[in-house]
Design a protein around this motif. Structure first.
Motif, mmCIF file in Angstrom:
data_model
loop_
_atom_site.group_PDB
_atom_site.id
_atom_site.type_symbol
_atom_site.label_atom_id
_atom_site.label_comp_id
_atom_site.label_asym_id
_atom_site.label_seq_id
_atom_site.Cartn_x
_atom_site.Cartn_y
_atom_site.Cartn_z
ATOM 1 N N ARG A 6 0.941 -1.315 -0.063
ATOM 2 C CA ARG A 6 -0.133 0.024 0.145
ATOM 3 C C ARG A 6 0.878 1.162 -0.100
ATOM 4 O O ARG A 6 0.475 2.413 -0.174
ATOM 5 N N ILE A 10 3.599 5.534 -4.794
ATOM 6 C CA ILE A 10 2.724 6.650 -4.825
ATOM 7 C C ILE A 10 3.538 7.793 -5.426
ATOM 8 O O ILE A 10 4.683 7.980 -5.012
ATOM 9 N N GLU A 16 -5.723 13.042 -5.886
ATOM 10 C CA GLU A 16 -5.974 11.805 -5.117
ATOM 11 C C GLU A 16 -6.677 10.796 -5.846
ATOM 12 O O GLU A 16 -6.460 9.802 -5.623
ATOM 13 N N ASP A 17 -7.715 11.078 -6.638
ATOM 14 C CA ASP A 17 -8.150 10.084 -7.538
ATOM 15 C C ASP A 17 -7.418 9.358 -8.432
ATOM 16 O O ASP A 17 -7.391 7.985 -8.309
ATOM 17 N N THR A 18 -6.185 9.923 -8.848
ATOM 18 C CA THR A 18 -5.466 9.128 -9.918
ATOM 19 C C THR A 18 -4.574 8.368 -8.793
ATOM 20 O O THR A 18 -4.266 7.139 -9.270
ATOM 21 N N ARG A 19 -4.329 8.868 -7.673
ATOM 22 C CA ARG A 19 -3.142 8.308 -6.795
ATOM 23 C C ARG A 19 -4.188 6.797 -6.250
ATOM 24 O O ARG A 19 -3.233 5.908 -5.871
ATOM 25 N N HIS A 20 -5.279 7.055 -5.969
ATOM 26 C CA HIS A 20 -6.207 5.912 -5.717
ATOM 27 C C HIS A 20 -6.140 4.742 -6.644
ATOM 28 O O HIS A 20 -5.712 3.494 -6.327
ATOM 29 N N ARG A 23 -2.513 3.416 -6.825
ATOM 30 C CA ARG A 23 -2.366 2.528 -5.649
ATOM 31 C C ARG A 23 -2.963 0.954 -5.815
ATOM 32 O O ARG A 23 -2.419 0.286 -5.292
ATOM 33 N N ALA A 24 -4.092 1.080 -6.339
ATOM 34 C CA ALA A 24 -4.949 -0.071 -6.624
ATOM 35 C C ALA A 24 -4.008 -1.044 -7.591
ATOM 36 O O ALA A 24 -4.031 -2.213 -7.421
ATOM 37 N N ASP A 73 -10.568 -2.973 -4.574
ATOM 38 C CA ASP A 73 -10.139 -1.336 -4.544
ATOM 39 C C ASP A 73 -10.724 -0.684 -5.535
ATOM 40 O O ASP A 73 -10.756 0.805 -5.160
ATOM 41 N N THR A 74 -11.274 -0.982 -6.714
ATOM 42 C CA THR A 74 -11.798 -0.154 -7.528
ATOM 43 C C THR A 74 -13.453 -0.832 -7.929
ATOM 44 O O THR A 74 -13.232 -1.075 -9.478
#
Ligand code: IPD
Ligand code: CA
Ligand code: CA
Length: 273
Positions: A6, A10, A16-20, A23-24, A73-74
């Motif tokens: 996790r 990064i 933040e949405d792209t980072r999520h 990360r997934a 995650d998504t």
């Protein structure tokens, strides 16, 4: 101290949405990669998809792991994966494109050059790309507009601007009998003009190698979206250029690709008239 799944992948200053999403993709790639590494020295159950195109039980199991991780995650983002043929037609605008094990022939022979590749296409454009090779524990990742990274560091293509000083990667199609004249024509023109050519056996990782400067360029003529979706973005975000072999805008659904450090792009296009 080793970072957890996790924490890896990064990018600072990435929305933040792209980072999520990134990360997934990293979590899924790292999990499947660890599993693949663990399977490498065990006997494999091989099934033939064609005369030289094989699949092992590890490809299929890694794919299931990646799908489960991405779905967790998504949720709601569709997934196209190599081994699940029913997933090859996706109606959504935005979907994951997964090669659970790129370089299966290498994997099956114990040749340590293979990777997990996960890209996110949005209306045909790659937004996130992750290529992970467990052999060297190298995690390549990129997000559109946020750069390309290898483990903790930003990466960039080379500045090589003379073909004779370049190292170029390529791959050979599974349908080699049909494609042999074209493959040979390309090699015949390329080999005398460059320093050397590599056929390492995993297109997604070859593209990651262009992105981080280990290769100056890469081309291949019979690839699928799961081979290139992630690596395409890595190369562009690292400052490189990606087109078809005739210089047209690239799409992951066009089988041929030319990915370079930009400086050599025109010269390589001239090699493949
Ligand atoms: C293959 C590898 C290989 C390339 C083939 C691909 P797979 O993917 O990327 O390097 O030459 O065209 O199909 O079958 O190992 O996932
Ligand atoms: Ca592949
Ligand atoms: Ca594969």
């Amino acid at each position: 101290m080793e970072k957890t799944g996790r924490e890896r992948g990064i990018i600072p200053r990435c929305p933040e949405d792209t980072r999520h999403l990134l990360r997934a993709a990293c979590r899924a790639a790292l999990g499947a990669g660890a599993f693949i590494a663990d399977q490498m020295h065990r006997p494999h159950r091989i099934t033939m998809k064609g005369s030289i195109d094989l699949v092992t039980e590890t490809d299929v199991a890694a794919e299931a792991m990646i799908c489960a991780s991405l779905a967790e995650d998504t949720p709601g983002i569709a997934i196209m994966t190599e081994e699940r043929v029913a997933s090859h037609r996706v109606a959504a605008d935005r979907f994951w494109v997964v090669d659970p094990l790129d370089g299966t022939t290498n994997f099956a022979h114990g040749f340590p050059f293979f990777a997990v590749s996960i890209g996110l296409l949005d209306r045909g454009r790659p937004e996130v790309g992750v290529v992970y090779t467990p052999v060297s524990n190298e995690l390549f990742y990129a997000a559109r507009g946020c750069g390309a990274w290898l483990n903790d560091r930003p990466i960039a293509v080379t500045g090589t601007d003379r073909l004779i000083a370049s190292l170029i990667g390529t791959g050979f199609p599974y349908a080699i009998e049909e494609r042999l004249p074209q493959v040979m024509r390309h090699l015949e023109r390329l080999l005398p003009r460059v320093r050397d050519v590599r056929r390492a056996g995993a297109a997604a990782l070859d593209l990651a190698y262009v992105a981080c400067g280990r290769l100056d360029g890469f081309y291949e003529i019979d690839l699928k979206p799961w081979d290139t979706a992630a690596g395409w973005l890595l190369v562009e975000e690292a400052g490189g250029q990606v087109t078809t072999l005739s210089g047209q805008p690239y799409s992951a659904f066009i089988p041929e690709i030319l990915a370079t450090n930009s400086a050599l792009h025109r010269q390589l296009l001239d090699v493949f008239p």
